[in-house]
Write a protein that holds these residues in place. Structure first.
Motif, PDB file in Angstrom:
ATOM      1  N   LEU A  52      24.815  55.939 -85.324  1.00  0.00           N
ATOM      2  CA  LEU A  52      23.636  56.681 -84.885  1.00  0.00           C
ATOM      3  C   LEU A  52      23.586  56.853 -83.375  1.00  0.00           C
ATOM      4  O   LEU A  52      22.889  57.732 -82.876  1.00  0.00           O
ATOM      5  CB  LEU A  52      22.364  55.961 -85.358  1.00  0.00           C
ATOM      6  CG  LEU A  52      22.190  55.844 -86.872  1.00  0.00           C
ATOM      7  CD1 LEU A  52      21.013  54.938 -87.207  1.00  0.00           C
ATOM      8  CD2 LEU A  52      21.999  57.220 -87.490  1.00  0.00           C
ATOM      9  N   HIS A  53      24.307  56.000 -82.659  1.00  0.00           N
ATOM     10  CA  HIS A  53      24.341  56.075 -81.201  1.00  0.00           C
ATOM     11  C   HIS A  53      25.538  56.918 -80.787  1.00  0.00           C
ATOM     12  O   HIS A  53      26.691  56.529 -81.012  1.00  0.00           O
ATOM     13  CB  HIS A  53      24.442  54.665 -80.611  1.00  0.00           C
ATOM     14  CG  HIS A  53      24.271  54.637 -79.125  1.00  0.00           C
ATOM     15  ND1 HIS A  53      24.620  53.562 -78.348  1.00  0.00           N
ATOM     16  CD2 HIS A  53      23.792  55.569 -78.254  1.00  0.00           C
ATOM     17  CE1 HIS A  53      24.352  53.811 -77.085  1.00  0.00           C
ATOM     18  NE2 HIS A  53      23.849  55.025 -77.011  1.00  0.00           N
ATOM     19  N   LYS A  54      25.278  58.073 -80.174  1.00  0.00           N
ATOM     20  CA  LYS A  54      26.342  58.998 -79.809  1.00  0.00           C
ATOM     21  C   LYS A  54      26.101  59.568 -78.419  1.00  0.00           C
ATOM     22  O   LYS A  54      25.036  59.415 -77.838  1.00  0.00           O
ATOM     23  CB  LYS A  54      26.454  60.136 -80.831  1.00  0.00           C
ATOM     24  CG  LYS A  54      26.846  59.677 -82.229  1.00  0.00           C
ATOM     25  CD  LYS A  54      27.310  60.817 -83.092  1.00  0.00           C
ATOM     26  CE  LYS A  54      27.774  60.316 -84.448  1.00  0.00           C
ATOM     27  NZ  LYS A  54      28.422  61.371 -85.255  1.00  0.00           N
ATOM     28  N   MET A  55      27.143  60.220 -77.912  1.00  0.00           N
ATOM     29  CA  MET A  55      27.042  60.923 -76.646  1.00  0.00           C
ATOM     30  C   MET A  55      26.763  62.399 -76.934  1.00  0.00           C
ATOM     31  O   MET A  55      27.489  63.047 -77.687  1.00  0.00           O
ATOM     32  CB  MET A  55      28.337  60.785 -75.845  1.00  0.00           C
ATOM     33  CG  MET A  55      28.333  61.560 -74.535  1.00  0.00           C
ATOM     34  SD  MET A  55      27.166  60.931 -73.335  1.00  0.00           S
ATOM     35  CE  MET A  55      28.012  59.438 -72.817  1.00  0.00           C
ATOM     36  N   LEU A  56      25.694  62.911 -76.339  1.00  0.00           N
ATOM     37  CA  LEU A  56      25.319  64.307 -76.499  1.00  0.00           C
ATOM     38  C   LEU A  56      25.852  65.081 -75.301  1.00  0.00           C
ATOM     39  O   LEU A  56      25.387  64.897 -74.172  1.00  0.00           O
ATOM     40  CB  LEU A  56      23.795  64.436 -76.601  1.00  0.00           C
ATOM     41  CG  LEU A  56      23.219  65.844 -76.662  1.00  0.00           C
ATOM     42  CD1 LEU A  56      23.748  66.596 -77.880  1.00  0.00           C
ATOM     43  CD2 LEU A  56      21.699  65.802 -76.684  1.00  0.00           C
ATOM     44  N   VAL A  57      26.853  65.922 -75.521  1.00  0.00           N
ATOM     45  CA  VAL A  57      27.435  66.750 -74.466  1.00  0.00           C
ATOM     46  C   VAL A  57      26.748  68.103 -74.491  1.00  0.00           C
ATOM     47  O   VAL A  57      26.744  68.795 -75.516  1.00  0.00           O
ATOM     48  CB  VAL A  57      28.954  66.899 -74.660  1.00  0.00           C
ATOM     49  CG1 VAL A  57      29.552  67.777 -73.565  1.00  0.00           C
ATOM     50  CG2 VAL A  57      29.630  65.541 -74.666  1.00  0.00           C
ATOM     51  N   VAL A  58      26.150  68.473 -73.358  1.00  0.00           N
ATOM     52  CA  VAL A  58      25.349  69.692 -73.255  1.00  0.00           C
ATOM     53  C   VAL A  58      25.952  70.586 -72.185  1.00  0.00           C
ATOM     54  O   VAL A  58      26.227  70.131 -71.066  1.00  0.00           O
ATOM     55  CB  VAL A  58      23.882  69.354 -72.909  1.00  0.00           C
ATOM     56  CG1 VAL A  58      23.082  70.617 -72.678  1.00  0.00           C
ATOM     57  CG2 VAL A  58      23.261  68.530 -74.023  1.00  0.00           C
ATOM     58  N   VAL A  59      26.150  71.867 -72.500  1.00  0.00           N
ATOM     59  CA  VAL A  59      26.675  72.856 -71.564  1.00  0.00           C
ATOM     60  C   VAL A  59      25.593  73.905 -71.330  1.00  0.00           C
ATOM     61  O   VAL A  59      25.029  74.447 -72.281  1.00  0.00           O
ATOM     62  CB  VAL A  59      27.956  73.521 -72.101  1.00  0.00           C
ATOM     63  CG1 VAL A  59      28.532  74.493 -71.077  1.00  0.00           C
ATOM     64  CG2 VAL A  59      28.992  72.473 -72.478  1.00  0.00           C
ATOM     65  N   THR A  60      25.299  74.189 -70.061  1.00  0.00           N
ATOM     66  CA  THR A  60      24.243  75.137 -69.698  1.00  0.00           C
ATOM     67  C   THR A  60      24.844  76.448 -69.207  1.00  0.00           C
ATOM     68  O   THR A  60      26.043  76.528 -68.893  1.00  0.00           O
ATOM     69  CB  THR A  60      23.332  74.544 -68.614  1.00  0.00           C
ATOM     70  OG1 THR A  60      24.092  74.351 -67.409  1.00  0.00           O
ATOM     71  CG2 THR A  60      22.786  73.198 -69.067  1.00  0.00           C
ATOM     72  N   SER A  61      24.009  77.468 -69.117  1.00  0.00           N
ATOM     73  CA  SER A  61      24.478  78.786 -68.710  1.00  0.00           C
ATOM     74  C   SER A  61      24.906  78.832 -67.249  1.00  0.00           C
ATOM     75  O   SER A  61      25.679  79.703 -66.850  1.00  0.00           O
ATOM     76  CB  SER A  61      23.375  79.824 -68.951  1.00  0.00           C
ATOM     77  OG  SER A  61      22.225  79.499 -68.190  1.00  0.00           O
ATOM     78  N   SER A  62      24.409  77.928 -66.422  1.00  0.00           N
ATOM     79  CA  SER A  62      24.792  77.901 -65.009  1.00  0.00           C
ATOM     80  C   SER A  62      26.135  77.214 -64.785  1.00  0.00           C
ATOM     81  O   SER A  62      26.592  77.119 -63.643  1.00  0.00           O
ATOM     82  CB  SER A  62      23.713  77.200 -64.188  1.00  0.00           C
ATOM     83  OG  SER A  62      23.577  75.841 -64.579  1.00  0.00           O
ATOM     84  N   GLY A  63      26.774  76.723 -65.836  1.00  0.00           N
ATOM     85  CA  GLY A  63      28.055  76.045 -65.714  1.00  0.00           C
ATOM     86  C   GLY A  63      27.926  74.557 -65.478  1.00  0.00           C
ATOM     87  O   GLY A  63      28.898  73.914 -65.074  1.00  0.00           O
ATOM     88  N   LYS A  64      26.774  73.986 -65.751  1.00  0.00           N
ATOM     89  CA  LYS A  64      26.569  72.561 -65.560  1.00  0.00           C
ATOM     90  C   LYS A  64      26.711  71.847 -66.899  1.00  0.00           C
ATOM     91  O   LYS A  64      26.165  72.305 -67.914  1.00  0.00           O
ATOM     92  CB  LYS A  64      25.199  72.298 -64.953  1.00  0.00           C
ATOM     93  CG  LYS A  64      25.143  71.063 -64.085  1.00  0.00           C
ATOM     94  CD  LYS A  64      23.963  71.068 -63.154  1.00  0.00           C
ATOM     95  CE  LYS A  64      24.054  69.944 -62.137  1.00  0.00           C
ATOM     96  NZ  LYS A  64      22.907  69.935 -61.208  1.00  0.00           N
TER      97      LYS A  64
END
Length: 921
Positions: free
Chosen positions: A459-471
């Motif tokens: 249940l414990h995971k790493m959430l990788v998030v990509v944004t439109s600004s390239g961050k």
């Protein structure tokens, strides 16, 4: 009692208080669950305009590109209040006016101590002018303006001066129209609109600097003061040819062009850094204007603020400073500055500087130190994924032992080797335990310190998030903590609104190999492909990090097979229909791989076969399907495939007569939706189920007088999509389910090239009482758990809808067969009880997408919802059948087990004695 009779109102008030107390207690129902498995973070978006509210020491007013108006605490950076305006283009903020200490305009009416109103102008046709209370964010007044020429409304500009609002409409190559209004009432101060002759103005070359209309034409700057009695053209020479529109300086009638500041009211000019943005503040010195600009030293990761007196261009070092500036921040832009004298009239100055960077971060710097930073890039998330964390040191040692055991081939050596490894590992564990107790043990790794280790249930995971600004962000899905941040300033999304792609090449399950992900996008300038490979757990780049490709990317896909290091290659199709594999060593696994590409404008879908021959990749066009219709008016509005990690547990559906209706499970099936105008039905929406290997259309359906927004979910053997029915003015949902029949064609391997039979199609439509912003299905590890559909509503709620309600086989009547199968009778309206809202009162503004991922528990699905806010939770469509409940009474079950064990032991003694006695008789 006599007292209550004498005061009848008191008794009614007591009853009212009792009723309020009862209602308040019901609001606390299940309150212990709030925030236990979920969390939410508020954002406002990338800031366009900002200013310090001089009526308060702890308030900053900002307006953002996400059409949000908010007040932010200058002390903590938290949102004090926020107003989310209409969607674009109606809600685009054209002007934000925050009254300063000297130029504030107080409007009559309302409370006697009424604060200065914050003014916004949004939209163009019509334009909405609003006044907001800066203390509470409530709307005080509003009026609209419908332009006489709607085609020129988008070019309109606005500014406020002396309590009046000025509407500036340029007519390119001709003149400028200026209209003056009372800002609170909307009445014109003059009976007619002023027309100022200006034949030199050109589109995309001009801007408004307070009352000056300025254009950069070739090698000079031309400007005119719109409020002058006799407007005269002001000309300033440029050192280089102007390439774009000039930038207005906040607070002063001046412009910036090609790295230089030009004053329109005098003859001087000031050279500034190419990265710097400038701001003129009138409240630093009495009667003195100060020019501020920034420069960034990327080698030292520092930001420098420079100040000059505007009267004689002398340096004003009292407010200059140098502060840390992280490499994850983009080019800075000064929004507002507020300074005060701390000691004496000519003494030390204390300044607060509000900076918005290109990546979307909002930073407040006070006295040369960063007070707080808001990562507003998270208000515009494009894609995300959940990644398994690494193993702990103990689990890693066990994995190494198992790997070494599997590598041994000789049985004799395997037995003695296993015994030796067991003794060695036990000695090592005892040694580590002693050293840990004495405080002399080895230092824990960074992942151990941060708590980034895999739990028992996944249940414990790493959430990788990509944004439109390239961050790119690495976020803990349990707490919401940002463990690492990376900024890719050169990366943007693909054409036709396609977002940046996040591909998982290797997960953390292959110990000791680390996980690896790849981000795929376009270069901001060349538009060629751009990739970034990194470790999703630590955020560290892999293979050099950012790599620019020499070609433009048309399509991308992960290969099905992995290499010797369990790394999945990425197959790319460029604009010349040539195939490439990253890394190149995995090119052989792309042999006989089928791909497709779609042109949204022409509604043309093409299929390709990738072959690997003699060490080279080649593509062979196999089929082409044109979905534009007879009139060539249809365009593709949505393409939805199946989740590549989805597992189908049940191959069929048991009917009432105990026969099996087998599902039509085609892994190559893709749903394509086209939309376009029609002469008879106004609009037509066509939905196709297309086999992208053979190019055959398995099923198609048309909806008349339908218009977007369209949302689709494609999974297993069914398709669900929502749309707006323009005829009856409501949101509808259609579900389609495909079956092979009561006999299965091939129960082992599916092949689209064997001409499988056409499926049996069940379809049904339902009515939703609210509009849908996005849709997603739940997913679990093995696919055993029931499927639910998550609806992200425009109201900010996320609804978990059971598939039983969307089942297309729901009968109009209720026959016995359907009742035995457990099918609910058909009703056109879908219920929306409050119990199915998974974010209860945690409203998510402007929901854009939902991402789901399986956990280690088969019953639990992880959910990430993003919009202007982000929200993470977990759902259990079939309840937590593989997990004990939270209120499970461990004490009671322990006592019962002890009593049963003790009783059985006592009964056993008595039974043995009874047997002995019977034997002696």
């Amino acid at each position: 009692m006599d007292y209550f009779k004498s005061v009848p109102h008191l008794k009614s008030k007591l009853w009212l208080l009792l009723l309020v107390a009862i209602l308040h207690s019901t609001c606390g129902l299940y309150e212990d669950q709030i925030g236990k498995f979920d969390w939410r973070q508020h954002y406002v978006g990338k800031v366009k305009f900002g200013g310090f509210d001089f009526s308060s020491l702890d308030r900053i007013i900002v307006a953002t590109e996400s059409n949000a108006l908010a007040a932010i605490s200058a002390k903590s950076g938290e949102i004090l209040w926020r107003q989310v305006l209409e969607k674009s283009p109606r809600g685009d903020i054209k002007l934000l006016y925050v009254p300063n200490q000297g130029n504030g305009v107080q409007f009559s009416g309302g409370r006697s101590n009424r604060a200065f109103d914050v003014i916004t102008v949004t939209g163009a046709s019509p334009a909405l002018i609003r006044g907001w209370n800066p203390n509470t964010g409530s709307l005080e007044w509003e009026w609209s303006l419908l332009p006489a020429s709607p085609e020129r409304a988008e070019n309109a500009l606005w500014f406020v001066r002396d309590g009046n609002l000025y509407h500036v409409v340029p007519v390119w190559g001709s003149h400028i129209e200026l209209t003056e209004y009372f800002v609170a009432s909307g009445q014109q101060t003059k009976p007619s609109t002023s027309r100022i002759s200006a034949a030199w103005i050109k589109d995309e070359k001009c801007t408004l600097a307070e009352s000056f209309f300025v254009c950069a034409i070739d090698q000079q700057i031309l400007a005119v003061d719109l409020l002058a009695e006799n407007p005269q053209i002001i000309a300033k020479p440029l050192e280089t040819v102007a390439s774009g529109s000039p930038n207005a300086v906040v607070g002063e009638a001046a412009v910036v062009q090609d790295g230089r500041m030009y004053s329109l009211t005098s003859d001087y000019k000031i050279a500034i850094g190419a990265e710097g943005s400038v701001l003129v503040d009138e409240n630093i010195l009495e009667g003195e204007k100060i020019l501020l600009y920034t420069s960034v030293d990327r080698e030292r990761n520092s930001l420098k603020l420079t100040a000059n007196k505007l009267s004689d261009l002398s340096n004003f070092g009292a407010i200059e400073f140098q502060a840390d500036y992280a490499e994850t921040f983009g080019t800075p832009c000064l929004l507002a500055v507020r300074c005060k004298v701390t000691t004496g009239s000519q003494g030390t100055f204390a300044c607060r500087v509000l900076i918005s960077s290109q990546d979307g971060a909002l930073t407040l710097i006070q006295q040369g130190k960063i007070k707080w930073t808001r990562e507003e890039a998270l208000a515009d998330v494009e894609t995300a994924d959940f990644l398994d964390l690494t193993l702990s040191d103990a689990e890693g040692a066990i994995e190494e032992e198992l790997n070494n055991k599997n590598e041994d081939s000789d049985l004799e050596w395997d037995v003695f080797g296993a015994l030796q490894r067991r003794i060695t590992s036990q000695i090592s564990h005892v040694k580590n335990l002693v050293l840990h107790v004495l405080g002399l043990g080895p230092a824990p790794s960074k992942a151990q310190k941060a708590g980034l280790v895999r739990d028992d249930f996944g249940l414990h995971k790493m959430l990788v998030v990509v944004t439109s600004s390239g961050k790119v962000f690495g976020i803990d899905n349990n707490s919401g903590k940002q463990h690492w941040i990376r900024y890719l300033p050169e990366m943007i999304g693909f054409a036709n609104g396609q977002s940046i792609k996040l591909l998982v090449q290797r997960t953390s399950r292959f110990y000791p190999l680390s996980a690896q992900c790849l981000i795929l996008g376009r270069h901001r300038d060349t538009k060629n492909g751009l990739i970034y490979q990194f470790n999703p757990i630590t955020g560290q780049p892999v293979n050099g990090g950012v790599v620019q490709l020499p070609y433009k990317i048309l399509q991308a896909s992960l290969l099905h097979e992995t290499g010797p290091d369990f790394l999945r290659g990425v197959l790319l199709l460029d604009e010349n229909n040539e195939a490439h594999v990253l890394p190149e060593s995995l090119a052989k696994y792309a042999n006989n791989f089928y791909m497709f590409s779609a042109d949204r404008e022409t509604a043309t879908v093409k299929g390709y076969l990738v072959e690997y021959r003699n060490g080279k990749l080649s593509t062979v066009p196999t089929w082409t399907v044109n979905l534009s219709g007879a009139g060539k008016t249809q365009q593709i509005v949505a393409i939805e495939g199946k989740n590549p990690i989805e597992h189908v547990h049940s191959q069929g559906r048991v009917l009432a007569d105990r026969s099996v209706l087998y599902k039509y499970i085609n892994p190559n099936l893709v749903a394509v939706a086209t939309h376009g105008p029609d002469n008879i039905h106004k609009y037509i929406l066509n939905v196709y189920l297309l086999d992208v290997v053979s190019g055959s259309i398995v099923f198609s359906m048309s909806h008349k007088r339908i218009r977007p927004p369209l949302q689709m979910v494609h999974s297993e053997n069914w398709l669900v999509y929502s749309y707006y029915n323009d005829k009856v003015r409501r949101t509808e949902v259609t579900s389609v389910e495909l079956y092979e029949g009561k006999t299965q064609t091939n129960s082992t391997v599916w092949s689209s090239l064997d001409a499988p039979p056409m499926p049996l199609v069940e379809r049904q439509s339902y009515v939703l009482p609210v509009a849908v912003a996005t849709m997603q299905e739940t997913i679990t590890e093995k696919g055993i758990t029931n499927k639910h559909i998550l609806f992200g509503l425009t109201t900010g709620a996320v609804v978990e809808m059971s598939w039983a309600l969307l089942d297309p086989r729901r009968p109009v009547t209720s026959p016995e067969k359907a009742r035995e199968e457990g099918i609910i009778p058909y009703m056109p309206e879908l219920p929306m009880p409050h119990e199915i809202i998974i974010n209860y009162n945690q409203t998510i503004a402007n929901i854009k997408g939902i991402h789901t991922a399986p956990s280690g528990l088969e019953s639990t699905c992880l959910v990430f919802v993003h919009g202007l806010d982000i929200f993470v939770t977990r759902v259990a469509p079939s309840k937590t059948f593989d997990l004990l409940k939270e209120d499970f009474d461990y004490f009671l079950i322990t006592v019962v087990l002890i009593l049963l064990t003790s009783t059985s032991y006592v009964v056993k003694i008595f039974a043995s004695k009874k047997v002995i006695k019977q034997a002696w008789k």
